[in-house]
Scaffold this active site. Structure first.
Site, PDB file in Angstrom:
ATOM      1  CD  GLU A 143      -2.654   1.305   2.602  1.00  0.00           C
ATOM      2  OE1 GLU A 143      -2.374   0.283   3.396  1.00  0.00           O
ATOM      3  OE2 GLU A 143      -2.941   2.551   3.027  1.00  0.00           O
ATOM      4  CB  ILE A 151       5.958  16.862  -3.708  1.00  0.00           C
ATOM      5  CG1 ILE A 151       5.364  18.129  -4.752  1.00  0.00           C
ATOM      6  CG2 ILE A 151       7.324  16.757  -3.708  1.00  0.00           C
ATOM      7  CD1 ILE A 151       5.611  19.435  -4.151  1.00  0.00           C
ATOM      8  CE  LYS A 189     -21.600  15.573 -12.362  1.00  0.00           C
ATOM      9  NZ  LYS A 189     -22.141  15.823 -13.535  1.00  0.00           N
ATOM     10  CB  CYS A 383       0.148   0.397  28.915  1.00  0.00           C
ATOM     11  SG  CYS A 383       2.000   0.602  28.483  1.00  0.00           S
ATOM     12  CG  LEU A 384      -0.843   6.196  31.641  1.00  0.00           C
ATOM     13  CD1 LEU A 384       0.412   6.339  32.731  1.00  0.00           C
ATOM     14  CD2 LEU A 384      -1.178   7.331  30.701  1.00  0.00           C
ATOM     15  NE  ARG A 464      11.338   6.317  26.690  1.00  0.00           N
ATOM     16  CZ  ARG A 464      10.432   7.217  25.820  1.00  0.00           C
ATOM     17  NH1 ARG A 464       9.227   7.259  25.765  1.00  0.00           N
ATOM     18  NH2 ARG A 464      10.937   6.924  24.546  1.00  0.00           N
ATOM     19  CG  HIS A 509       0.057  -1.765  24.077  1.00  0.00           C
ATOM     20  ND1 HIS A 509      -0.746  -0.659  24.364  1.00  0.00           N
ATOM     21  CD2 HIS A 509       1.261  -1.452  24.865  1.00  0.00           C
ATOM     22  CE1 HIS A 509       0.133   0.430  24.740  1.00  0.00           C
ATOM     23  NE2 HIS A 509       0.979  -0.097  25.162  1.00  0.00           N
ATOM     24  CD  GLU A 511      -3.717  -2.060  22.918  1.00  0.00           C
ATOM     25  OE1 GLU A 511      -3.745  -2.936  23.952  1.00  0.00           O
ATOM     26  OE2 GLU A 511      -3.413  -0.784  23.222  1.00  0.00           O
TER      27      GLU A 511
HETATM   28  N1  GLN Z   1       3.746   6.432  29.622  1.00  0.00           N
HETATM   29  C1  GLN Z   1       4.040   4.992  30.247  1.00  0.00           C
HETATM   30  C2  GLN Z   1       5.206   4.218  30.068  1.00  0.00           C
HETATM   31  O1  GLN Z   1       6.157   4.974  29.158  1.00  0.00           O
HETATM   32  C3  GLN Z   1       2.996   4.151  29.676  1.00  0.00           C
HETATM   33  C4  GLN Z   1       3.059   3.951  28.164  1.00  0.00           C
HETATM   34  C5  GLN Z   1       1.727   3.382  27.473  1.00  0.00           C
HETATM   35  O2  GLN Z   1       0.706   3.429  28.039  1.00  0.00           O
HETATM   36  N2  GLN Z   1       2.030   2.844  26.198  1.00  0.00           N
HETATM   37  O3  GLN Z   1       5.990   3.674  30.732  1.00  0.00           O
END
Ligand code: GLN
Length: 536
Positions: A143, A151, A189, A383-384, A464, A509, A511
């Protein structure tokens, strides 16, 4: 070894026509016919990857098993085709120029003048063919991001022209355009399509198939006209009508014979129909839910349609398994506080606190989590979201006043979430997080162990900071249990609460790994818990 065929998907007239969904649908149909397929995206922007882009720019950043931070279209590729992607599946102008310049600095061009043609275009072609070399693929779908005439996409289109010329019938160009309906004139069109094909022709590329995005059916007359003006056969004019769901698109493309047209052009067999039984079952379940659940998605990018793309799609997959429609209520974390939390979250059947970076909206997330914990509403922290659950528990259950993540307060007396040892020495921001799939050992007897029905799982990361093990005993004694562990680095990857029907926080994650063929078990279980909660 197969002789690989290359399918290029370009777009004209306007962006957001759904090239990613068309590419994914082609992949799905070819896989359903038993072909081996891999699919990649070439992005003309200069960033090396979307990892440093904020979600307002390009929506969610998708992460692959091998830790590439990629365009969200790779998420669609995986969800549709069930074929995992990797670093090699997303190439940007930045990556291309970086490798060419690195080679130039090493003197590898032996004194030549380094130019867009042939050096940049050769590098692009090399990246396309590289994907083919990674397996025995019948088809590589590429893709091209952006719109023809931009450009920045010129070198990519030139690479397509060259490959087309070199490979002849082993190469097909599918061009997606818009056929707008003018209400005042009462007609569709074709002129924008003609113009966009002309633009492609100016770059020396004759598309083989024209896919026309439209809100009304194309008449025979319109099809013939497009065919005539764009030098393609009428059977190669494919209608792509606005669909109820993106998951209808493979079926619609089958009805329009897009896959067959590709196979015909590449001299591949098409005597057998693709096996879409599972896909049709999924679609049936999606369109015939027997109930609904309301999930609150708490985050700071909730007004952006694409910021939590994979989470939204995971809920669609999980809903069909549970026979319910998952209604997602987006709740902006910045505006949640003690005075309005009941009003904002009181009617929900489940609360998901989203991943994210930066301090904005953190206190609202913590307030939302407290509400879910105290009222025993199913809670899923990603995560967060998991880190905020740890902070909330520290402050409100363990009495660690001012507990925080050192991402937001370096001087907190209780750094319950802290920067990972391996992150301390890293300076740059791009591609420097803990990224990609890592193993996670599940604790026997835990809820997550029951959900996954496995001892060891592999999930994708992008962070992190992590749970600070100095506090582990305190948390455990009070009922927040570490139930998923990265054994090698001794990192807590999953926490759950003893005294709650469904309260799970994951450092990874999930998801990113939910697909139509394999809905993610955590999402499936969370939706089930929400369904039970709504029946209470
Ligand atoms: N900010 C958090 C970290 O860096 C969580 C990162 C996130 O949710 N992907 O650990």
């Amino acid at each position: 070894m197969n002789k690989t065929k290359y399918i290029f998907v370009t777009g004209g007239v306007t962006s957001s026509l759904g090239k990613g969904i068309i590419s994914s649908s082609i992949a799905k149909l070819l896989v359903a016919r038993g072909f081996t397929v891999n699919i990649q995206k070439l992005d003309p922007y200069i960033n090396i990857d979307p990892g440093t882009l904020n979600p307002y720019e390009h929506g969610e950043c998708f992460v692959t098993d091998d830790g590439a931070e990629t365009d969200l279209d790779l998420g669609h590729y995986e969800r549709f085709s069930n074929v995992p992607t990797s670093q090699a599946n997303n190439v940007t102008t930045g990556v291309v120029y970086q490798s060419v310049i690195t080679r130039e600095r090493k003197g590898e061009y032996l004194g030549e003048t380094v130019q867009v043609i042939p050096h940049i275009t050769d590098e692009i072609k090399h990246r396309i063919k590289l994907l083919a070399k990674r397996g025995d693929y019948d088809f590589i779908i590429t893709e091209i991001g952006g719109t023809v005439g931009d450009i920045e996409s010129l070198p990519f289109i030139e690479a397509v022209r060259q490959m087309r010329w070199e490979l002849g019938r082993d190469c097909v160009v599918v061009h997606l355009t818009l056929v707008p309906y003018l209400a005042a004139a009462g007609e569709l069109k074709t002129k924008p399509t003609q113009h966009s094909v002309k633009t492609l022709l100016e770059s020396g590329v004759q598309p083989d198939i024209i896919v026309c995005r439209t809100e009304k059916h194309l008449s025979e007359g319109i099809r013939t006209k497009i065919a005539l003006f764009c030098n393609v056969s009428p059977s190669a004019v494919i209608e792509c009508i606005d669909a109820e769901t993106i998951y209808d698109v493979p079926i619609l493309m089958r009805q329009e014979n897009l896959d067959q047209e590709i196979l015909k052009l590449t001299n591949m067999p098409f005597d057998q129909e693709p096996d879409l039984t599972d896909w049709n079952q999924f679609l049936y379940a999606l369109k015939h839910p027997t109930g609904e659940v309301n999930i609150g998605l708490v985050g700071k990018y909730v007004e952006l349609k694409d910021a939590y793309k994979s989470i939204n799609e995971s809920f669609i997959h999980a809903g069909t398994v549970n026979g319910v429609k998952v209604k997602i209520k987006s709740i902006h974390s910045e505006f949640i506080d003690e005075t309005n939390v009941t009003e904002k979250l009181g009617n929900l059947d489940g609360i998901l606190v989203a991943p994210g970076f930066g301090e904005r909206g953190i206190e609202g997330k913590i307030t939302a989590i407290r509400f879910a914990r105290v009222h025993k509403i199913p809670f899923f922290g990603i995560c967060l979201g998991m880190q905020c659950a740890v902070i909330e528990f520290g402050r409100n259950v363990l009495g660690l006043t001012g507990a925080h993540s050192t991402e937001f307060n370096k001087l907190t007396p209780y750094p319950v979430i802290d920067i990972m040892e391996m992150q301390k020495k890293i300076a740059g921001l791009g591609g420097t997080m803990r990224l990609g799939a890592y193993p996670c050992r599940l604790k026997p007897g835990s809820l997550v162990h029951q959900i996954y029905k496995e001892d060891l799982v592999h999930e994708r990361h992008r962070h992190r900071f992590e749970f600070n093990n100095d506090y582990l005993e305190k948390y455990q004694n009070a009922g927040m249990n570490p139930v998923g562990l990265n054994e090698k680095d001794n990192l807590i990857e999953i926490i759950e609460l003893s005294d709650h029907p469904w309260f799970i926080g994951v450092q990874f994650h999930p998801e990113y790994k939910s697909t139509v063929a394999r809905p993610h078990p955590l999402f499936v279980s969370f939706v089930k818990a929400a369904k039970e909660y709504s029946n209470r």
